[in-house]
Design a protein around this motif. Structure first.
Motif, PDB file in Angstrom:
ATOM      1  N   ILE A 351       0.847  -1.192   0.000  1.00  0.00           N
ATOM      2  CA  ILE A 351       0.000   0.000   0.000  1.00  0.00           C
ATOM      3  C   ILE A 351       0.885   1.246   0.000  1.00  0.00           C
ATOM      4  CG2 ILE A 351      -1.791  -1.234   1.282  1.00  0.00           C
ATOM      5  CD1 ILE A 351      -0.969   0.433   3.748  1.00  0.00           C
ATOM      6  N   LYS A 352       0.271   2.383  -0.264  1.00  0.00           N
ATOM      7  CA  LYS A 352       0.971   3.662  -0.155  1.00  0.00           C
ATOM      8  C   LYS A 352       0.861   4.127   1.291  1.00  0.00           C
ATOM      9  CE  LYS A 352       0.130   5.097  -4.926  1.00  0.00           C
ATOM     10  NZ  LYS A 352      -0.472   6.119  -5.821  1.00  0.00           N
ATOM     11  N   ILE A 353       2.026   4.385   1.912  1.00  0.00           N
ATOM     12  CA  ILE A 353       2.055   4.682   3.340  1.00  0.00           C
ATOM     13  C   ILE A 353       2.998   5.837   3.617  1.00  0.00           C
ATOM     14  CG2 ILE A 353       3.910   3.053   3.890  1.00  0.00           C
ATOM     15  CD1 ILE A 353       2.192   2.270   6.378  1.00  0.00           C
ATOM     16  N   ASP A 354       2.676   6.629   4.637  1.00  0.00           N
ATOM     17  CA  ASP A 354       3.497   7.780   5.008  1.00  0.00           C
ATOM     18  C   ASP A 354       4.861   7.311   5.513  1.00  0.00           C
ATOM     19  OD1 ASP A 354       4.372  10.272   5.617  1.00  0.00           O
ATOM     20  OD2 ASP A 354       3.121  10.539   7.398  1.00  0.00           O
ATOM     21  N   SER A 355       5.919   8.007   5.113  1.00  0.00           N
ATOM     22  CA  SER A 355       7.286   7.607   5.481  1.00  0.00           C
ATOM     23  C   SER A 355       7.567   7.796   6.968  1.00  0.00           C
ATOM     24  CB  SER A 355       8.304   8.399   4.665  1.00  0.00           C
ATOM     25  OG  SER A 355       8.122   9.798   4.863  1.00  0.00           O
ATOM     26  N   SER A 356       6.735   8.575   7.660  1.00  0.00           N
ATOM     27  CA  SER A 356       6.981   8.848   9.082  1.00  0.00           C
ATOM     28  C   SER A 356       6.343   7.817  10.009  1.00  0.00           C
ATOM     29  CB  SER A 356       6.441  10.238   9.438  1.00  0.00           C
ATOM     30  OG  SER A 356       5.032  10.291   9.235  1.00  0.00           O
ATOM     31  N   VAL A 357       5.752   6.752   9.472  1.00  0.00           N
ATOM     32  CA  VAL A 357       5.075   5.745  10.299  1.00  0.00           C
ATOM     33  C   VAL A 357       6.102   5.009  11.162  1.00  0.00           C
ATOM     34  CG1 VAL A 357       3.836   3.553  10.238  1.00  0.00           C
ATOM     35  CG2 VAL A 357       3.122   5.430   8.744  1.00  0.00           C
ATOM     36  N   ASP A 358       5.791   4.889  12.455  1.00  0.00           N
ATOM     37  CA  ASP A 358       6.659   4.179  13.396  1.00  0.00           C
ATOM     38  C   ASP A 358       6.148   2.739  13.531  1.00  0.00           C
ATOM     39  OD1 ASP A 358       8.264   3.257  15.393  1.00  0.00           O
ATOM     40  OD2 ASP A 358       7.689   4.752  16.891  1.00  0.00           O
ATOM     41  N   PHE A 359       6.759   1.818  12.776  1.00  0.00           N
ATOM     42  CA  PHE A 359       6.304   0.429  12.790  1.00  0.00           C
ATOM     43  C   PHE A 359       6.571  -0.242  14.133  1.00  0.00           C
ATOM     44  CE2 PHE A 359       6.804   1.097   8.166  1.00  0.00           C
ATOM     45  CZ  PHE A 359       5.560   0.665   7.739  1.00  0.00           C
ATOM     46  N   ASN A 360       7.605   0.201  14.850  1.00  0.00           N
ATOM     47  CA  ASN A 360       7.898  -0.386  16.151  1.00  0.00           C
ATOM     48  C   ASN A 360       6.768  -0.110  17.135  1.00  0.00           C
ATOM     49  OD1 ASN A 360       9.288   0.049  19.073  1.00  0.00           O
ATOM     50  ND2 ASN A 360      10.304  -1.594  17.943  1.00  0.00           N
ATOM     51  N   LYS A 361       6.234   1.091  17.104  1.00  0.00           N
ATOM     52  CA  LYS A 361       5.133   1.445  17.992  1.00  0.00           C
ATOM     53  C   LYS A 361       3.869   0.663  17.636  1.00  0.00           C
ATOM     54  CE  LYS A 361       2.432   5.394  19.664  1.00  0.00           C
ATOM     55  NZ  LYS A 361       2.192   6.851  19.551  1.00  0.00           N
ATOM     56  N   ILE A 362       3.612   0.535  16.334  1.00  0.00           N
ATOM     57  CA  ILE A 362       2.441  -0.232  15.899  1.00  0.00           C
ATOM     58  C   ILE A 362       2.582  -1.693  16.318  1.00  0.00           C
ATOM     59  CG2 ILE A 362       1.070  -0.953  13.919  1.00  0.00           C
ATOM     60  CD1 ILE A 362       0.895   2.018  14.536  1.00  0.00           C
ATOM     61  N   ALA A 363       3.804  -2.231  16.186  1.00  0.00           N
ATOM     62  CA  ALA A 363       4.046  -3.627  16.561  1.00  0.00           C
ATOM     63  C   ALA A 363       3.840  -3.829  18.063  1.00  0.00           C
ATOM     64  CB  ALA A 363       5.460  -4.030  16.154  1.00  0.00           C
TER      65      ALA A 363
END
Length: 604
Positions: A351-363
């Motif tokens: 998908i198209k996603i913002d570069s500032s997304v914090d995947f560690n926080k989501i995980a």
């Protein structure tokens, strides 16, 4: 991977042939037979046809007092004989041949044979021919008509498209085990040089949604050998012996294309433990017995590697799990923090996603989620971005999608009264305040009193900072106290209780019972297991293994433990009554607050 389709004519093709033959028979043969039937006419008609020279032959039967005659089209007629002295003269003038014996008419027996027996014989002949052809294709004498007993496994070959090991994240150990199998199929020489042989069978076990089938697809994408895929339920047939026939056919096809890989998904459908109960499923047991023989019998299956997946390993027959059949068991567990982060990154590429997304926080927020749930979280974020008219997904989209997966969508039409809203606000702040005032509790991430479609009127989200594999007794007790904090806040502020704590009560009771019966955290029972767990990967059902007196004592201990933590939670809230009121009013106004806002007000 590209599935190799087997060319075969559908059953409708053979039905059309049979119908066409019957139609041709009725159109051409039956009218001919009907025309040969005798037609009765009066004597005047006979004289008229004679004078018009339409009669070809006449037979005069004195004994039966009848005259049989035929016309130019061989139609047979019959009329009564009358006294006519000029009959012979009239026949001579009309140039008609006449005899003194009866014209042989079609026998009723022959008519019945032609009308009924002949079409039936034709139909049986076509059926026998079709059965012979199907048995030749099935490669076994037990294959029945219309393909029963024939394996319908999907066959795949190497393709430039499809799933690779690089597309599977969060299961490094499982990938390492399976990559070794692929390497053996590509380079068997280096293994045979040292005398090593590959496992005949590899069993993938784990909870639903962890990627067992995806790992098998990745093996198909990496291996340069034929790959057979079939579900365990596809072996089960209505007729006894058909499942075993399908197993034989599957392994016969596999041996012809060896080296190859055979993947059986949900193998527990045919691999359950055998028993001696009367009226058992003989078909399933025959299928299992044939599978055991094919995997490690006298003939062997050199070059055929079996992959199987299940989430109920405890239900499988011990003979199926022994070395020589399934030599290697590969756990495919729920991913840890790093695994969840890697899985999110893999699916975020789609998908198209913002570069500032914090995947560690989501995980960290998605603790305990499986690979399938993480893929759903990413997809929900993309859908939310489209609904809001944006071209890419953001951090807020991912966080909201986690709440959607956990608690459902926000109920926009649910309108709480002021009193209900206040009760829910105090309830949720009660949870958060008890958690914050205890040590070894996960930090509060978010508090909301917006109703959700799952039925929750609000919830408090706590997020662990990292991986947490062991929990001490004090941590579990603190968790029970946190669960009772909502009800304690209602009692302190409103001097009454509501139904909103039902889920909290259920979780607290389950945790307290596990501490006593399974974790050995009770001084009275020491390290004695009072409870066993079944279906580890499907909810973890438990059953008590103790006497009725002990069960009553366990119940008393559970009530005592939960009551003690409930009283501790109430005391914490009483000691911080001002903060309880301040935070509850703030949440009442805002409806949703973050963990940072909560801690700022608490520490101010």
């Amino acid at each position: 991977m590209n599935e190799v389709k087997k060319p075969k004519k559908p059953l409708i093709f053979y039905y059309i042939i049979v119908i066409a033959v019957l139609l041709l028979f009725n159109v051409f043969v039956t009218p001919w037979i009907m025309e040969r039937q005798v037609k009765e006419v009066d004597y005047g008609t006979f004289i008229s046809m004679t004078e018009k020279k339409q009669v070809d032959r006449v037979d005069i039967e004195d004994q039966d007092n009848t005259i049989m005659f035929t016309d130019k089209n061989d139609q047979v007629y019959k009329t009564a004989k009358v006294e006519d002295p000029d009959l012979t003269k009239r026949l001579y003038q009309a140039d008609v041949s006449f005899y003194g014996e009866e014209i042989k008419q079609t026998s009723p027996i022959i008519t019945a044979l032609l009308s009924w027996v002949l079409p039936l014989l034709i139909f049986i002949g076509i059926g026998q021919y079709m059965s012979k052809k199907i048995m030749e294709k099935a490669g076994g004498k037990n294959a029945m008509a219309f393909g029963m007993g024939k394996s319908n496994a999907k066959i795949y070959v190497k393709s430039s498209e499809g799933i690779k090991f690089s597309d599977v994240a969060g299961e490094d150990e499982a990938k390492e085990n399976l990559a070794e199998i692929v390497d053996y199929l590509h380079n068997p020489g280096k293994y045979k040089e040292i005398g090593a042989s590959m496992p005949k069978g590899i069993l993938l076990v784990g909870p639903p949604g962890t990627g067992k089938t995806m790992l098998a697809k990745a093996v198909a994408g990496e291996a340069d050998v034929p790959f057979f895929s079939m579900s365990g339920s596809e072996f089960v047939e209505m007729f006894v012996g058909m499942g075993a026939s399908k197993v034989r056919d599957l392994f016969q096809q596999a041996k012809e294309k060896a080296p190859c890989i055979v993947f059986i998904d949900e193998i527990d459908a045919i691999g359950k433990k055998r028993d001696v109960q009367i009226g058992g499923n003989d078909e399933r047991e025959q299928t299992l017995n044939q599978l055991l023989t094919e995997m490690d019998g006298f003939t062997g299956n050199n070059g055929v590697i079996i992959l199987a997946a299940t989430n109920r390993p405890e239900s499988l027959d011990p003979a199926l799990l022994r070395p020589g059949r399934f030599d290697r068991r590969v756990p495919v567990e729920l991913p840890d923090l790093k695994g969840r982060e890697d899985i999110l990154k893999v699916h975020a590429k789609k998908i198209k996603i913002d570069s500032s997304v914090d995947f560690n926080k989501i995980a960290r927020m998605a603790s305990g989620a499986s690979g399938a749930e993480l893929a759903n979280i990413v997809n929900e974020a993309a859908l939310r971005a489209v609904r809001d008219g944006r071209k890419y997904a953001t951090q807020a989209d991912l966080e909201e999608s986690i709440e959607v997966v956990i608690a459902g969508y926000q109920k926009k039409n649910a309108i709480l009264t002021d009193k209900e809203k206040q009760i829910v606000a105090y309830h949720e702040i009660g949870h958060a305040l008890v958690a914050a005032k205890q040590t070894d509790s996960a930090p509060v991430q978010k508090i909301t009193i917006v109703p959700r479609t799952s039925g929750a009127l609000g919830y408090t989200m706590q997020v662990e900072e990292g991986n947490h594999y062991l929990m001490e007794k004090e941590e579990l007790e603190n968790k029970i106290a946190t669960l009772t904090g909502g009800r304690a806040a209602e009692e302190i502020v409103f001097s009454s209780v509501t139904t909103g704590a039902s889920n909290d009560i259920e979780q607290a009771t389950k945790l307290a019972r596990a501490m006593i019966t399974r974790y050995g955290m009770s001084q009275d029972f020491d390290m004695v297991a009072m409870e066993t767990q079944t279906n580890q990967y499907l909810g973890g059902d438990t059953s008590l293994t103790c006497s009725a007196q002990t069960q009553a004592e366990i119940d008393r201990k559970v009530v005592e433990l939960v009551r003690r933590q409930h009283e501790k939670a109430a005391q914490i809230l009483l000691d911080n009554r001002e903060k309880l009121d301040e935070l509850s009013q703030y949440l009442y106004q805002k409806e949703t607050i973050t963990g940072e806002e909560f801690m700022r007000i608490l520490n101010s």
